[in-house]
Design a protein around this motif. Structure first.
Motif, PDB file in Angstrom:
ATOM      1  N   GLY A 115       0.651  -1.248  -0.138  1.00 45.31           N
ATOM      2  CA  GLY A 115       0.168   0.057   0.141  1.00 45.31           C
ATOM      3  C   GLY A 115       0.862   1.304  -0.100  1.00 45.31           C
ATOM      4  N   THR A 116       0.301   2.479   0.747  1.00 42.45           N
ATOM      5  CA  THR A 116       0.880   3.222   0.722  1.00 42.45           C
ATOM      6  C   THR A 116       1.202   4.063   2.219  1.00 42.45           C
ATOM      7  N   MET A 117       1.982   5.198   2.220  1.00 40.81           N
ATOM      8  CA  MET A 117       2.185   5.683   3.398  1.00 40.81           C
ATOM      9  C   MET A 117       0.894   6.226   4.004  1.00 40.81           C
ATOM     10  N   GLU A 118      -0.016   6.702   3.292  1.00 39.95           N
ATOM     11  CA  GLU A 118      -1.547   7.013   3.795  1.00 39.95           C
ATOM     12  C   GLU A 118      -2.057   5.837   4.506  1.00 39.95           C
ATOM     13  N   ASP A 119      -1.997   4.513   3.816  1.00 39.59           N
ATOM     14  CA  ASP A 119      -2.734   3.278   4.209  1.00 39.59           C
ATOM     15  C   ASP A 119      -1.830   2.891   5.769  1.00 39.59           C
ATOM     16  N   LEU A 120      -0.581   3.163   5.902  1.00 37.55           N
ATOM     17  CA  LEU A 120       0.070   2.928   7.137  1.00 37.55           C
ATOM     18  C   LEU A 120      -0.543   3.869   8.220  1.00 37.55           C
ATOM     19  N   LYS A 121      -0.572   5.021   7.856  1.00 35.93           N
ATOM     20  CA  LYS A 121      -1.057   6.111   8.895  1.00 35.93           C
ATOM     21  C   LYS A 121      -2.445   5.915   9.230  1.00 35.93           C
ATOM     22  N   THR A 122      -3.314   5.383   8.203  1.00 39.32           N
ATOM     23  CA  THR A 122      -4.715   5.044   8.467  1.00 39.32           C
ATOM     24  C   THR A 122      -4.948   4.047   9.486  1.00 39.32           C
ATOM     25  N   LYS A 201      13.799   7.347  13.790  1.00 39.62           N
ATOM     26  CA  LYS A 201      12.837   8.384  14.208  1.00 39.62           C
ATOM     27  C   LYS A 201      11.963   8.907  13.352  1.00 39.62           C
ATOM     28  N   TRP A 202      12.209   9.090  12.107  1.00 40.80           N
ATOM     29  CA  TRP A 202      11.215   9.551  11.094  1.00 40.80           C
ATOM     30  C   TRP A 202      10.091   8.925  10.882  1.00 40.80           C
ATOM     31  N   TRP A 203      10.197   7.412  10.995  1.00 39.52           N
ATOM     32  CA  TRP A 203       8.862   6.693  10.767  1.00 39.52           C
ATOM     33  C   TRP A 203       8.046   7.211  11.909  1.00 39.52           C
ATOM     34  N   ILE A 204       8.553   6.991  13.272  1.00 39.92           N
ATOM     35  CA  ILE A 204       7.518   7.293  14.780  1.00 39.92           C
ATOM     36  C   ILE A 204       7.230   8.565  14.309  1.00 39.92           C
ATOM     37  N   LYS A 205       7.748   9.885  14.183  1.00 36.72           N
ATOM     38  CA  LYS A 205       7.107  10.936  13.673  1.00 36.72           C
ATOM     39  C   LYS A 205       6.058  10.917  12.771  1.00 36.72           C
ATOM     40  N   GLU A 206       6.273  10.652  11.562  1.00 36.13           N
ATOM     41  CA  GLU A 206       5.345  10.389  10.480  1.00 36.13           C
ATOM     42  C   GLU A 206       4.188   9.415  10.692  1.00 36.13           C
ATOM     43  N   ASP A 210       3.906   2.700  17.660  1.00 33.61           N
ATOM     44  CA  ASP A 210       4.375   2.766  19.334  1.00 33.61           C
ATOM     45  C   ASP A 210       5.551   1.914  19.714  1.00 33.61           C
ATOM     46  N   GLY A 211       6.170   1.083  18.651  1.00 34.91           N
ATOM     47  CA  GLY A 211       7.146   0.253  19.236  1.00 34.91           C
ATOM     48  C   GLY A 211       7.901  -0.319  17.770  1.00 34.91           C
ATOM     49  N   TYR A 212       9.240  -0.790  18.115  1.00 36.25           N
ATOM     50  CA  TYR A 212       9.729  -1.568  17.018  1.00 36.25           C
ATOM     51  C   TYR A 212      10.194  -3.006  17.462  1.00 36.25           C
ATOM     52  N   ARG A 213      10.114  -3.939  16.820  1.00 31.88           N
ATOM     53  CA  ARG A 213      10.491  -5.350  17.044  1.00 31.88           C
ATOM     54  C   ARG A 213      11.749  -5.170  16.330  1.00 31.88           C
ATOM     55  N   LEU A 214      12.833  -5.374  17.151  1.00 28.94           N
ATOM     56  CA  LEU A 214      14.141  -5.109  16.305  1.00 28.94           C
ATOM     57  C   LEU A 214      14.739  -6.672  16.087  1.00 28.94           C
ATOM     58  N   ASP A 215      14.977  -6.640  14.767  1.00 34.08           N
ATOM     59  CA  ASP A 215      15.345  -7.818  14.008  1.00 34.08           C
ATOM     60  C   ASP A 215      17.083  -8.172  14.136  1.00 34.08           C
ATOM     61  N   THR A 216      17.429  -9.467  14.138  1.00 34.16           N
ATOM     62  CA  THR A 216      18.740  -9.657  14.288  1.00 34.16           C
ATOM     63  C   THR A 216      19.660  -8.758  15.108  1.00 34.16           C
ATOM     64  N   GLU A 231      17.979   7.440  21.236  1.00 34.69           N
ATOM     65  CA  GLU A 231      17.532   8.596  20.461  1.00 34.69           C
ATOM     66  C   GLU A 231      15.991   8.210  20.040  1.00 34.69           C
ATOM     67  N   VAL A 232      15.330   6.935  19.561  1.00 38.50           N
ATOM     68  CA  VAL A 232      14.197   6.712  19.457  1.00 38.50           C
ATOM     69  C   VAL A 232      13.442   7.188  20.591  1.00 38.50           C
ATOM     70  N   LYS A 233      13.664   7.001  21.790  1.00 40.77           N
ATOM     71  CA  LYS A 233      12.866   6.797  23.159  1.00 40.77           C
ATOM     72  C   LYS A 233      12.717   8.299  23.238  1.00 40.77           C
ATOM     73  N   SER A 234      13.526   9.315  22.661  1.00 34.41           N
ATOM     74  CA  SER A 234      13.397  10.794  22.626  1.00 34.41           C
ATOM     75  C   SER A 234      12.217  11.237  22.127  1.00 34.41           C
ATOM     76  N   VAL A 235      11.975  10.604  20.962  1.00 31.49           N
ATOM     77  CA  VAL A 235      10.719  10.833  19.992  1.00 31.49           C
ATOM     78  C   VAL A 235       9.225  10.730  20.659  1.00 31.49           C
ATOM     79  N   LYS A 236       9.230   9.617  21.338  1.00 32.45           N
ATOM     80  CA  LYS A 236       7.727   9.272  21.650  1.00 32.45           C
ATOM     81  C   LYS A 236       7.747   8.627  23.211  1.00 32.45           C
ATOM     82  N   LYS A 237       7.154   9.120  24.124  1.00 35.13           N
ATOM     83  CA  LYS A 237       7.187   8.742  25.475  1.00 35.13           C
ATOM     84  C   LYS A 237       6.629   7.174  25.316  1.00 35.13           C
TER      85      LYS A 237
END
Length: 510
Positions: A115-122, A201-206, A210-216, A231-237
């Protein structure tokens, strides 16, 4: 007149049926209160045919058409089972053939197959409307096989030299080697580090995820994760980092918790839980032993992700079938443990329909929503109980009894005590719990199957049928409520006097 008399006649019954419900104390929601539904986006639900490029459902390594709109359309379905968060496989643009999301071609774009970025935001907005959280799979270790950076002379030092991993006990090889031949990023390069952190950080702001599952995780230096987490935790509580450190040693995994990663998928528990529940008459003691290790080694053991299977393992259903067991029965027992034991339960899509599957990619079949609902209904009960009883999410964990597959656990949180009984054997079992194990003079109210166990002077006797489970809450004994009965009698007397008055009045008017 008749309707009014009928309503008055029913009043005592309505009063009798009205049971006062104690309001649960409101507490701030934390990540250990969540239950996660894990989705491979391409294999879940196809709602947008316009993005069905190269779709071939008969090719186990091809695209099957699942997309972000398809996930959004099933949020209520997921929530109804009691899940409060979803984890999606990587949605970043992949190179051709990357249906799973781990062959990233562009870290800043949504894959057009999904899909699109709008689909993800929705999707995120709709999840948040339902009080559900969204976790994205995040890949910091490598790119796809043919990433454009590989042909860019200015980015030659963005990758480690191509080498396979021969010695998995050599941490330097583990961090610098090319896993499955995928180009290994050099996170010690300040430019690479800054790119990956800024992108995260950009994906969180956009999107407000609420979280990342960190691969490998173990293939990336710990020093990188330390800065990344900060850094990423400084973007969102309260942004959550769930790490995948595939290792059998909890001490090895727990060490990564020193570098800002909140929780980890619990592979040592996975190893035991698949052995215990894929066939009957297996002791549950090894599961409790893992918990004892977890308490010892992890700073936050309640944030470990517990699971029966995932996209990298053989389906749990297949293990049960290979052991000549009924997979539905086996799944029910396994999920009962996951939803009632410490940790964050993570259920892989398709488990609710006992989806079969061997090794990758057979364990990633297309979801079927038109199947028997037996497990789904059972999961709904588990999900309700986990949300209703704080002890199942936050309580301590004690093994009260275990013998050859019949086990009883206790969880206590504040004034609430829950008792989890699991009969993993082929026969009906009876267990006696003493007054030293549970407070005397009370009763155990079964909330999963409706059992009721009243104490006697020696304690409590639990009887469970073969291959079943029950979740009890310890409560005051129920008995005759004399004040209520007296009130009920008074209501009937007054009601009789009222009818006499009405009858006498009607005769006078005639």
């Amino acid at each position: 007149m008749g309707n009014r008399v009928f309503a008055l006649f029913m009043l005592p019954f309505l009063l009798f049926c009205a049971v006062p419900v104690q309001a649960a104390e409101k507490e701030e929601r934390t990540w250990q209160d969540e239950a996660i539904y894990f989705i491979m986006v391409d294999r879940f639900n196809n709602m947008d045919p316009t993005n069905d490029q190269d779709v071939n459902v008969n090719d186990p390594k091809g695209y099957h058409g699942g997309d972000l709109k398809g996930v959004t359309a099933k949020l209520d379905y997921i929530k109804d089972m009691g899940f409060t968060a979803i984890w999606l496989t990587p949605i970043f643009k992949n190179e051709p053939g990357g249906y799973h999301g781990y062959w990233i071609q562009d870290f800043y774009k949504v894959d057009p197959h999904f899909g699109t970025m709008e689909d993800l935001k929705t999707l995120v907005k709709e999840a948040h409307k339902r009080n559900m959280k969204v976790i994205l799979d995040f890949v910091a270790n490598h790119t796809g096989y043919h990433h454009p950076w590989l042909n860019d002379p200015a980015k030659k030092d963005w990758f480690h030299e191509k080498n396979d991993i021969f010695n998995w006990d050599d941490q330097q090889q583990v961090e610098n080697g090319w896993v499955f031949g995928l180009p290994d990023l050099a996170q010690e390069n300040p430019q690479v580090k800054r790119y990956l952190i800024n992108m995260a950080k950009w994906w969180i702001k956009e999107t407000d995820i609420d979280g990342y599952r960190l691969d490998t995780v173990k293939h990336v230096p710990k020093s990188f994760w330390q800065e990344f987490a900060k850094e990423v935790k400084s973007v969102k509580k309260d942004f959550f980092l769930l790490g995948e450190v595939w290792n059998d040693d909890p001490r090895y995994i727990a060490d990564y918790g020193k570098y800002g990663i909140d929780g980890f998928v619990d592979y040592p528990l996975y190893n035991e839980i698949t052995k215990v529940f894929s066939k009957r008459d297996q002791s549950l003691r090894p599961l409790y032993d893992v918990w004892e290790y977890d308490k010892t080694f992890y700073d936050r053991p309640y944030l470990l992700g517990t699971f029966l299977d995932n996209h990298d393992t053989v389906r749990f259903t297949r293990l049960a079938i290979e052991n000549k067991q009924n997979p539905i029965t086996r799944i029910k027992l396994g999920l009962t443990y996951l939803f009632s034991a410490p940790g964050i339960p993570i259920m892989y899509y398709g488990t609710e329909i006992a989806m079969d599957g061997g090794n990758d990619p057979d364990n990633r079949r297309l979801m079927n929503f038109r199947t028997d609902k037996e497990i789904i209904d059972y999961i709904k009960k588990l999900g309700e109980l986990r949300q209703q009883l704080p002890s199942l999410r936050r309580g301590d964990f004690t093994l009260l009894y275990e013998k050859n597959g019949m086990a009883v656990f206790k969880r206590t949180y504040k004034d609430e005590t829950a008792v989890i009984a699991i009969n993993n054997t082929g026969k009906t079992r009876k267990v006696h719990l003493t007054n030293n194990q549970l407070a005397p003079g009370k009763e155990l109210r079964g909330l999963l199957a409706g059992d009721l166990v009243r104490s006697d002077r020696d304690g409590y006797d639990l009887i469970l049928n073969r291959e079943t489970a029950e979740i009890y809450v310890l409560a005051k004994k129920t008995g005759l409520n004399i004040p209520f009965i007296a009130t009920l009698i008074a209501i009937y007397v007054l009601f009789g006097l009222f009818l006499y008055y009405v009858k006498k009045r009607s005769k006078q008017t005639t």
